[in-house]
Design an enzyme around this catalytic site. Structure first.
Site, PDB file in Angstrom:
ATOM      1  N   SER A 172     -38.717 -41.677  11.982  1.00 34.77           N
ATOM      2  CA  SER A 172     -39.261 -41.152  13.239  1.00 34.77           C
ATOM      3  C   SER A 172     -39.652 -42.326  14.111  1.00 34.77           C
ATOM      4  O   SER A 172     -40.005 -43.401  13.605  1.00 34.77           O
ATOM      5  CB  SER A 172     -40.502 -40.314  12.936  1.00 34.77           C
ATOM      6  OG  SER A 172     -41.288 -40.149  14.097  1.00 34.77           O
ATOM      7  N   TYR A 198     -48.840 -40.791   9.234  1.00 34.29           N
ATOM      8  CA  TYR A 198     -47.456 -40.328   9.400  1.00 34.29           C
ATOM      9  C   TYR A 198     -46.539 -41.520   9.707  1.00 34.29           C
ATOM     10  O   TYR A 198     -45.493 -41.703   9.068  1.00 34.29           O
ATOM     11  CB  TYR A 198     -47.389 -39.293  10.539  1.00 34.29           C
ATOM     12  CG  TYR A 198     -45.989 -38.782  10.832  1.00 34.29           C
ATOM     13  CD1 TYR A 198     -45.279 -38.049   9.881  1.00 34.29           C
ATOM     14  CD2 TYR A 198     -45.387 -39.011  12.070  1.00 34.29           C
ATOM     15  CE1 TYR A 198     -44.004 -37.567  10.165  1.00 34.29           C
ATOM     16  CE2 TYR A 198     -44.115 -38.529  12.360  1.00 34.29           C
ATOM     17  CZ  TYR A 198     -43.420 -37.803  11.402  1.00 34.29           C
ATOM     18  OH  TYR A 198     -42.159 -37.333  11.678  1.00 34.29           O
TER      19      TYR A 198
HETATM   20  N1  LIG Z   1     -38.959 -32.446  14.772  1.00 35.67           N
HETATM   21  C1  LIG Z   1     -39.122 -33.645  15.318  1.00 35.67           C
HETATM   22  O1  LIG Z   1     -39.395 -33.781  16.517  1.00 35.67           O
HETATM   23  C2  LIG Z   1     -38.975 -34.869  14.462  1.00 35.67           C
HETATM   24  C3  LIG Z   1     -39.067 -36.120  15.077  1.00 35.67           C
HETATM   25  C4  LIG Z   1     -38.972 -37.269  14.284  1.00 35.67           C
HETATM   26  C5  LIG Z   1     -38.739 -37.150  12.924  1.00 35.67           C
HETATM   27  N2  LIG Z   1     -38.654 -35.906  12.360  1.00 35.67           N
HETATM   28  C6  LIG Z   1     -38.423 -35.833  10.906  1.00 35.67           C
HETATM   29  O2  LIG Z   1     -37.372 -34.934  10.653  1.00 35.67           O
HETATM   30  C7  LIG Z   1     -37.503 -34.417   9.315  1.00 35.67           C
HETATM   31  C8  LIG Z   1     -37.252 -32.923   9.340  1.00 35.67           C
HETATM   32  O3  LIG Z   1     -38.316 -32.307  10.030  1.00 35.67           O
HETATM   33  P1  LIG Z   1     -38.164 -30.982  10.910  1.00 35.67           P
HETATM   34  O4  LIG Z   1     -38.538 -31.332  12.290  1.00 35.67           O
HETATM   35  O5  LIG Z   1     -36.876 -30.328  10.656  1.00 35.67           O
HETATM   36  O6  LIG Z   1     -39.385 -30.111  10.344  1.00 35.67           O
HETATM   37  P2  LIG Z   1     -39.429 -28.866   9.341  1.00 35.67           P
HETATM   38  O7  LIG Z   1     -38.616 -27.748   9.848  1.00 35.67           O
HETATM   39  O8  LIG Z   1     -40.875 -28.635   9.083  1.00 35.67           O
HETATM   40  O9  LIG Z   1     -38.712 -29.440   8.057  1.00 35.67           O
HETATM   41  C9  LIG Z   1     -39.375 -30.224   7.118  1.00 35.67           C
HETATM   42  C10 LIG Z   1     -38.973 -29.741   5.753  1.00 35.67           C
HETATM   43  O10 LIG Z   1     -39.632 -30.542   4.772  1.00 35.67           O
HETATM   44  C11 LIG Z   1     -40.056 -29.676   3.747  1.00 35.67           C
HETATM   45  N3  LIG Z   1     -41.177 -30.213   2.993  1.00 35.67           N
HETATM   46  C12 LIG Z   1     -42.435 -30.465   3.408  1.00 35.67           C
HETATM   47  N4  LIG Z   1     -43.177 -30.891   2.390  1.00 35.67           N
HETATM   48  C13 LIG Z   1     -42.382 -30.902   1.295  1.00 35.67           C
HETATM   49  C14 LIG Z   1     -42.583 -31.234  -0.069  1.00 35.67           C
HETATM   50  N5  LIG Z   1     -43.793 -31.598  -0.542  1.00 35.67           N
HETATM   51  N6  LIG Z   1     -41.544 -31.145  -0.900  1.00 35.67           N
HETATM   52  C15 LIG Z   1     -40.332 -30.720  -0.480  1.00 35.67           C
HETATM   53  N7  LIG Z   1     -40.086 -30.381   0.807  1.00 35.67           N
HETATM   54  C16 LIG Z   1     -41.109 -30.472   1.672  1.00 35.67           C
HETATM   55  C17 LIG Z   1     -40.472 -28.398   4.463  1.00 35.67           C
HETATM   56  O11 LIG Z   1     -40.510 -27.341   3.536  1.00 35.67           O
HETATM   57  P3  LIG Z   1     -41.573 -26.150   3.699  1.00 35.67           P
HETATM   58  O12 LIG Z   1     -40.934 -25.192   4.643  1.00 35.67           O
HETATM   59  O13 LIG Z   1     -41.714 -25.641   2.314  1.00 35.67           O
HETATM   60  O14 LIG Z   1     -42.832 -26.757   4.243  1.00 35.67           O
HETATM   61  C18 LIG Z   1     -39.373 -28.286   5.495  1.00 35.67           C
HETATM   62  O15 LIG Z   1     -38.253 -27.599   4.993  1.00 35.67           O
HETATM   63  C19 LIG Z   1     -38.903 -34.821   8.839  1.00 35.67           C
HETATM   64  O16 LIG Z   1     -38.783 -35.920   7.948  1.00 35.67           O
HETATM   65  C20 LIG Z   1     -39.586 -35.258  10.108  1.00 35.67           C
HETATM   66  O17 LIG Z   1     -40.606 -36.196   9.881  1.00 35.67           O
HETATM   67  C21 LIG Z   1     -38.743 -34.775  13.095  1.00 35.67           C
END
Ligand SMILES: NC(=O)c1ccc[n+]([C@@H]2O[C@H](COP(=O)([O-])OP(=O)(O)OC[C@H]3O[C@@H](n4cnc5c(N)ncnc54)[C@H](OP(=O)(O)O)[C@@H]3O)[C@@H](O)[C@H]2O)c1
Length: 331
Positions: A172, A198
């Protein structure tokens, strides 16, 4: 489609890797025409958001995909959807809680055969209070980094067996402001800050791919990326004031993306590009955003993009690898 002007990673290094894809390309577009039949992929956190779109694109290109999720039932609709897509590879779920090493160990133990693609995508962001896992690890570091380190090192024999495996770490832009703090990674002595925790975990993810250069002789490449801004479940820990400050919530509580936000499918593009595009064959230890390699930037530049020098420093990468190895060994 545009091509980036060649830029330099740093003065003494190589030209940045570029691709023909813009920031708006989606996950399907970046591997259009690529046949992944017979390739085996694991996507952590693949049941929602960016991870689900990563699963979709890889499976539709023919890959056999394992959705590694702590709540397998949430991935069932995606599994059913892809089972009905002509030509899609088989998709299954497997339980994995990255904050619990017993769960990571069980996932590794149950894995059979080679693994071509590991997408370390799962993450949590900005937990308001300092929370600790049963091992006493700060939960964001435990989930976003240490769990993925345990997973990647546990699966190393399977990655090596694939011959030319790729690891993709979803980082990120938040990493820019938070170097890994070797003196106090779990906020035992400094005040806890949700964004520093984070960001630190996301710097660690970039350092993980730098450290994975030790696996180059096994044919394993590893790269990190910033997916850009995407409205997903990731924002679940943000209160309304923070959402308003970000400009994504109006006075009535409606949440809408800003113009520069991406869709989840666009957010997944750089992950899929790094996981499977022939354009990135052999490329390793790099950091991408908007489907291009990003330049190294310094804190003095107060950057909004690029990769921080602190996250690609080979000495820090090796020190962190050693730190994580020791942490996993300590009960
Ligand atoms: N969205 C943005 O703007 C953004 C920007 C920069 C980076 N990112 C990165 O992109 C990645 C994906 O995020 P996203 O935006 O798609 O959010 P998301 O929909 O919340 O996806 C994150 C996933 O991680 C899983 N997770 C959380 N804790 C976990 C654990 N202890 N063990 C296994 N799985 C776990 C969640 O499962 P549950 O549903 O069970 O919680 C969820 O499926 C993340 O690494 C995030 O930091 C996102």
């Amino acid at each position: 489609m545009t091509t980036n002007t060649p830029a330099t990673r740093n003065a003494a290094d190589h030209p940045l890797h570029t691709t023909p894809f813009t920031a708006r390309a989606d996950a399907r577009e970046v591997i259009e025409g690529v046949d992944l039949t017979g390739r085996r992929a694991v996507v952590t956190g693949g049941a929602s958001g960016i991870g689900a779109e990563t699963v979709r694109a890889l499976a539709e290109a023919g890959a056999e995909v394992t959705v590694a999720t702590r709540r397998p039932e949430t991935a069932e609709p995606l599994v059913r959807e892809l089972a009905a897509v002509d030509g899609a590879g088989p998709v299954r779920t497997a339980p994995l809680d990255l904050s619990d090493l017993t769960s990571v160990d069980a996932f590794v133990r149950n894995w059979r055969g080679p693994l071509d693609i590991l997408v370390a995508n799962a993450g949590i962001m900005a937990l308001p209070e300092r929370t600790l896992t049963s091992r006493g690890w700060e939960t964001q570091l435990a989930t976003n980094y240490l769990g993925h380190f345990a997973l990647a090192t546990g699966l190393h024999p399977s990655l090596r067996a694939a011959g030319s495996a790729r690891i993709v770490a979803v980082s990120s832009g938040a990493h820019l402001n938070a170097p890994f703090d070797f003196d106090d990674p779990h906020f035992e002595h400094r005040p806890y800050d949700p964004w520093t925790a984070y960001g630190q975990s996301k710097s660690a993810g970039v350092l993980l791919v730098a450290g994975a250069r030790r696996w180059a002789a096994d044919g394993i490449t590893a790269n990190a990326l910033n997916p850009g801004y995407v409205l997903t479940n990731l924002q679940r820990h943000l209160d309304d004031d923070t959402m308003r400050a970000f400009g994504v919530m109006d006075d009535d509580g409606n949440v809408t993306p800003l113009p520069y936000y991406k869709t989840p499918a666009q957010g997944a593009a750089t992950s899929v590009l790094l996981a499977a595009s022939p354009l990135l064959e052999g490329v390793t230890g790099r950091y991408f955003e908007d489907n291009q390699e990003a330049p190294i930037v310094t804190d003095a530049e107060d950057p909004t993009g690029g990769v921080a020098a602190h996250a690609v420093d080979p000495a820090a990468a090796d020190r962190l690898w050693e730190y994580a190895t020791q942490a996993l060994r300590t009960p």
